[in-house]
Scaffold this motif. Structure first.
Motif, PDB file in Angstrom:
ATOM      1  N   GLU A 177       1.125 -12.565  -6.747  1.00  0.00           N
ATOM      2  CA  GLU A 177       0.574 -13.254  -7.927  1.00  0.00           C
ATOM      3  C   GLU A 177       1.700 -13.703  -8.857  1.00  0.00           C
ATOM      4  O   GLU A 177       1.681 -14.801  -9.398  1.00  0.00           O
ATOM      5  N   LEU A 178       2.738 -12.881  -9.001  1.00  0.00           N
ATOM      6  CA  LEU A 178       3.822 -13.174  -9.952  1.00  0.00           C
ATOM      7  C   LEU A 178       4.747 -14.269  -9.462  1.00  0.00           C
ATOM      8  O   LEU A 178       5.175 -15.129 -10.228  1.00  0.00           O
ATOM      9  N   GLY A 179       5.123 -14.207  -8.166  1.00  0.00           N
ATOM     10  CA  GLY A 179       5.990 -15.264  -7.656  1.00  0.00           C
ATOM     11  C   GLY A 179       7.057 -14.767  -6.706  1.00  0.00           C
ATOM     12  O   GLY A 179       7.175 -13.554  -6.475  1.00  0.00           O
ATOM     13  N   PRO A 180       7.873 -15.683  -6.150  1.00  0.00           N
ATOM     14  CA  PRO A 180       8.850 -15.320  -5.105  1.00  0.00           C
ATOM     15  C   PRO A 180       9.924 -14.333  -5.541  1.00  0.00           C
ATOM     16  O   PRO A 180      10.461 -13.609  -4.694  1.00  0.00           O
ATOM     17  N   LYS A 181      10.227 -14.243  -6.826  1.00  0.00           N
ATOM     18  CA  LYS A 181      11.266 -13.302  -7.292  1.00  0.00           C
ATOM     19  C   LYS A 181      10.707 -11.899  -7.495  1.00  0.00           C
ATOM     20  O   LYS A 181      11.440 -10.971  -7.841  1.00  0.00           O
ATOM     21  N   ALA A 182       9.406 -11.719  -7.293  1.00  0.00           N
ATOM     22  CA  ALA A 182       8.797 -10.383  -7.416  1.00  0.00           C
ATOM     23  C   ALA A 182       8.687  -9.762  -6.026  1.00  0.00           C
ATOM     24  O   ALA A 182       8.153 -10.385  -5.098  1.00  0.00           O
ATOM     25  N   LYS A 183       9.238  -8.565  -5.882  1.00  0.00           N
ATOM     26  CA  LYS A 183       9.217  -7.858  -4.596  1.00  0.00           C
ATOM     27  C   LYS A 183       8.688  -6.446  -4.837  1.00  0.00           C
ATOM     28  O   LYS A 183       8.522  -6.017  -5.979  1.00  0.00           O
ATOM     29  N   CYS A 184       8.468  -5.726  -3.743  1.00  0.00           N
ATOM     30  CA  CYS A 184       7.905  -4.371  -3.834  1.00  0.00           C
ATOM     31  C   CYS A 184       8.957  -3.322  -3.496  1.00  0.00           C
ATOM     32  O   CYS A 184       9.692  -3.469  -2.528  1.00  0.00           O
ATOM     33  N   LEU A 185       9.021  -2.286  -4.330  1.00  0.00           N
ATOM     34  CA  LEU A 185       9.957  -1.184  -4.101  1.00  0.00           C
ATOM     35  C   LEU A 185       9.177   0.028  -3.609  1.00  0.00           C
ATOM     36  O   LEU A 185       8.156   0.392  -4.197  1.00  0.00           O
ATOM     37  N   VAL A 186       9.660   0.620  -2.519  1.00  0.00           N
ATOM     38  CA  VAL A 186       8.994   1.778  -1.913  1.00  0.00           C
ATOM     39  C   VAL A 186       9.738   3.052  -2.300  1.00  0.00           C
ATOM     40  O   VAL A 186      10.861   3.282  -1.841  1.00  0.00           O
ATOM     41  N   ASP A 187       9.115   3.850  -3.195  1.00  0.00           N
ATOM     42  CA  ASP A 187       9.643   5.189  -3.491  1.00  0.00           C
ATOM     43  C   ASP A 187       8.929   6.118  -2.514  1.00  0.00           C
ATOM     44  O   ASP A 187       7.710   6.241  -2.541  1.00  0.00           O
ATOM     45  N   LEU A 188       9.694   6.785  -1.633  1.00  0.00           N
ATOM     46  CA  LEU A 188       9.095   7.548  -0.533  1.00  0.00           C
ATOM     47  C   LEU A 188       8.145   8.644  -1.020  1.00  0.00           C
ATOM     48  O   LEU A 188       7.203   9.009  -0.306  1.00  0.00           O
ATOM     49  N   GLY A 189       8.340   9.088  -2.272  1.00  0.00           N
ATOM     50  CA  GLY A 189       7.520  10.191  -2.783  1.00  0.00           C
ATOM     51  C   GLY A 189       6.235   9.759  -3.464  1.00  0.00           C
ATOM     52  O   GLY A 189       5.501  10.586  -4.007  1.00  0.00           O
ATOM     53  N   HIS A 190       5.963   8.485  -3.458  1.00  0.00           N
ATOM     54  CA  HIS A 190       4.833   7.952  -4.230  1.00  0.00           C
ATOM     55  C   HIS A 190       3.587   7.711  -3.387  1.00  0.00           C
ATOM     56  O   HIS A 190       2.757   6.845  -3.731  1.00  0.00           O
ATOM     57  N   HIS A 191       3.435   8.442  -2.307  1.00  0.00           N
ATOM     58  CA  HIS A 191       2.299   8.256  -1.396  1.00  0.00           C
ATOM     59  C   HIS A 191       1.613   9.596  -1.165  1.00  0.00           C
ATOM     60  O   HIS A 191       2.211  10.655  -1.378  1.00  0.00           O
ATOM     61  N   ALA A 192       0.390   9.535  -0.698  1.00  0.00           N
ATOM     62  CA  ALA A 192      -0.315  10.778  -0.336  1.00  0.00           C
ATOM     63  C   ALA A 192       0.420  11.399   0.842  1.00  0.00           C
ATOM     64  O   ALA A 192       1.082  10.688   1.619  1.00  0.00           O
ATOM     65  N   PRO A 193       0.376  12.725   0.980  1.00  0.00           N
ATOM     66  CA  PRO A 193       1.018  13.366   2.136  1.00  0.00           C
ATOM     67  C   PRO A 193       0.558  12.705   3.443  1.00  0.00           C
ATOM     68  O   PRO A 193      -0.594  12.273   3.545  1.00  0.00           O
ATOM     69  N   ASN A 194       1.507  12.537   4.393  1.00  0.00           N
ATOM     70  CA  ASN A 194       1.178  12.021   5.731  1.00  0.00           C
ATOM     71  C   ASN A 194       0.852  10.543   5.784  1.00  0.00           C
ATOM     72  O   ASN A 194       0.442  10.049   6.835  1.00  0.00           O
ATOM     73  N   VAL A 195       0.996   9.834   4.682  1.00  0.00           N
ATOM     74  CA  VAL A 195       0.824   8.369   4.772  1.00  0.00           C
ATOM     75  C   VAL A 195       1.947   7.814   5.657  1.00  0.00           C
ATOM     76  O   VAL A 195       3.087   8.289   5.603  1.00  0.00           O
ATOM     77  N   ASN A 196       1.624   6.806   6.485  1.00  0.00           N
ATOM     78  CA  ASN A 196       2.632   6.213   7.376  1.00  0.00           C
ATOM     79  C   ASN A 196       3.482   5.215   6.586  1.00  0.00           C
ATOM     80  O   ASN A 196       3.204   4.013   6.538  1.00  0.00           O
ATOM     81  N   ILE A 197       4.560   5.735   5.977  1.00  0.00           N
ATOM     82  CA  ILE A 197       5.386   4.909   5.095  1.00  0.00           C
ATOM     83  C   ILE A 197       6.158   3.851   5.880  1.00  0.00           C
ATOM     84  O   ILE A 197       6.336   2.716   5.423  1.00  0.00           O
ATOM     85  N   GLU A 198       6.594   4.168   7.108  1.00  0.00           N
ATOM     86  CA  GLU A 198       7.320   3.171   7.893  1.00  0.00           C
ATOM     87  C   GLU A 198       6.442   1.963   8.193  1.00  0.00           C
ATOM     88  O   GLU A 198       6.925   0.822   8.271  1.00  0.00           O
ATOM     89  N   GLN A 199       5.115   2.166   8.291  1.00  0.00           N
ATOM     90  CA  GLN A 199       4.228   1.015   8.517  1.00  0.00           C
ATOM     91  C   GLN A 199       4.107   0.183   7.248  1.00  0.00           C
ATOM     92  O   GLN A 199       4.051  -1.045   7.303  1.00  0.00           O
ATOM     93  N   ILE A 200       4.134   0.847   6.086  1.00  0.00           N
ATOM     94  CA  ILE A 200       4.115   0.107   4.822  1.00  0.00           C
ATOM     95  C   ILE A 200       5.370  -0.772   4.736  1.00  0.00           C
ATOM     96  O   ILE A 200       5.305  -1.945   4.347  1.00  0.00           O
ATOM     97  N   VAL A 201       6.499  -0.226   5.184  1.00  0.00           N
ATOM     98  CA  VAL A 201       7.749  -0.997   5.188  1.00  0.00           C
ATOM     99  C   VAL A 201       7.597  -2.232   6.072  1.00  0.00           C
ATOM    100  O   VAL A 201       7.946  -3.358   5.681  1.00  0.00           O
ATOM    101  N   ALA A 202       7.005  -2.037   7.259  1.00  0.00           N
ATOM    102  CA  ALA A 202       6.802  -3.164   8.190  1.00  0.00           C
ATOM    103  C   ALA A 202       5.873  -4.218   7.593  1.00  0.00           C
ATOM    104  O   ALA A 202       6.119  -5.422   7.718  1.00  0.00           O
TER     105      ALA A 202
END
Ligand code: LRH
Ligand code: MN
Length: 430
Positions: free
Chosen positions: A245-270
């Protein structure tokens, strides 16, 4: 270049003691890898090009809401934090940038701070804004949110603070602004879940409009804490939709600790990479919540799988693929320097292991639905002890073969305990 905090003679002396064993281990590993067609020197060169930023706030002891237990000689301001970050870089040679946090690291002369850091061999990574705490004399409280607050003046105050962080970052030579807001609710009904996001987007778009052309805004999602019923940017879905919504200069940062236990974080990265929105990482580890434990200390295999996705991403780049690698940890029971030395090593190990995956064998097994051989292609790489490669790259860059040994023998912390004023008892993250 200012004289670095650890004696270069001490590093050279200890390296001389370890060099022969290292050469032996390196040669043996080189023979092993060449049997599978891998040139160990090529991997070493990749490792030599890898780096991860350290958080200024990680240089001091961290704590929880219950307590924080300071250690003698811990840093009390950004100048002492930079000195400690310089120790980590001098020994590890993979942490040449510091990610600052404002107003925690505020000074009157940022050009001087930039020069001070440069003299210590340090540059700057993403700047972090802070609209999750009230500062003395602040006009509007963030108790009911910041960028998503009901009150327009509070939202504008949060926008102004982020724009001030961009201005500071420009003086330091940074090109990324990390925006994490703790905005959310503790009770059903406390806020309208839809309108909260609308207010966040309206305010965030004002920050976006203030970004210099070569800058990025990194949105950091988090499932909960400090809000315990709903969080405005609670997951990668909310984050990627906001970034789109914001635009091309807005990206997402993944803090590994910000997910429920056992969430597949590597898939979020993909997924974030697939849509060109992967902006960066806050590396740490956790077992329960946002524990901010040392990277790879609980689940090193997950960290390896994240880097495996990053290698695949490099092979299939999307526009602007240039993820920022940063550590974000809270060192509640260790010497923060030792934790960041250990974490930088583990992160770099996972990067190196991911380079060793036989991609052709992996992809062929995937196409053939040969599950076991696909898994084994990853597991074979994960099982390689890459420590000799990292140590050799580090030694060749002027670092220590055994970073923790060199740090302890330097008695750096003991010296700082004599020089620095004691930090008072307290609680909380910093
Ligand atoms: C929030 C967070 C964020 C920082 C803070 C220190 O949990 O991960 O990245 O601003 O920790
Ligand atoms: Mn973080």
């Amino acid at each position: 270049m200012t004289e670095l905090p650890i004696s270069a003679d001490l590093i050279a002396e200890r390296n001389a003691l370890h060099a022969e064993a290292l050469e032996e281990d390196y040669a043996a590993l080189g023979r092993k890898l060449s049997r599978t067609g891998i040139d160990i020197d090529a991997i070493k060169d990749r490792v030599a090009g890898f780096s991860v930023a350290v958080p200024s706030w990680g240089a001091g002891r961290g704590g929880t809401r219950f307590a924080k237990f300071p250690i003698a000689g811990e840093p009390t301001n950004i100048h002492e934090k930079l000195e400690d970050c310089a120790v980590i870089q001098q020994l590890s040679r993979v942490t040449p940038r510091v990610s600052p946090h404002f107003p925690w690291d505020k000074v009157s002369d940022f050009t001087a701070l930039r020069e001070e850091a440069a003299a210590l061999g340090l540059g700057w990574d993403a700047v972090n804004s802070n609209t999750f705490q009230d500062q003395v004399g602040q006009a509007h409280t963030y108790a009911n949110g910041s960028l998503s607050a009901q009150d327009a003046a509070t939202r504008q105050q949060a926008v102004d603070h982020n724009i001030e962080c961009i201005e500071i970052g420009r003086q330091l030579g940074s090109t990324d602004l990390t925006v994490w807001v703790g905005d959310g609710t503790n009770f059903p009904g406390q806020q309208d879940l839809g309108r909260s996001l609308d207010r966040y987007l309206e305010a965030a778009s004002k920050i976006y409009a203030a970004l210099p052309d070569d800058w990025r805004m990194l949105l950091e999602h988090k499932m909960f804490e400090p809000a315990f019923y709903s969080t405005v940017i609670s997951d990668w879905g909310s984050s990627i939709l906001a970034a789109q919504e914001l635009g091309p200069k807005a990206k997402c940062l993944v803090d590994l600790g910000h997910h429920a236990p056992n969430v597949n974080i590597e898939q979020i990265v993909a997924r974030l990479h697939r849509f060109g929105k992967l902006g960066g990482f806050h590396f740490n580890d956790s077992k329960y919540g946002d524990d901010d434990l040392d990277s790879g200390s609980i689940n090193p295999h997950q960290l390896f799988l994240v880097f495996n996705e990053l290698v695949e991403a490099e092979l299939n780049p999307r526009d602007g693929f240039n993820p920022s690698y940063m550590i974000d940890q809270s060192h509640n029971v260790t010497d923060p320097i030792e934790s960041m030395l250990s974490s930088a090593e583990t992160i770099t190990q996972c990067f190196a292991k991911a380079q060793l995956v036989d991609r052709a064998a992996l992809h062929a097994a995937q196409e053939a639905n040969d599950t076991m051989m696909a898994f084994q292609a990853l597991r074979r790489a994960y099982n390689v002890d890459v420590a000799p490669i990292l140590a050799k790259a580090r030694m060749e860059a002027g670092g220590a073969i055994d970073v923790l040994e060199a740090y302890r023998l330097s008695q750096y912390r003991g010296r700082k305990a004599q020089e620095r004023k004691a930090v008072g008892l307290g609680a909380g993250i910093v």
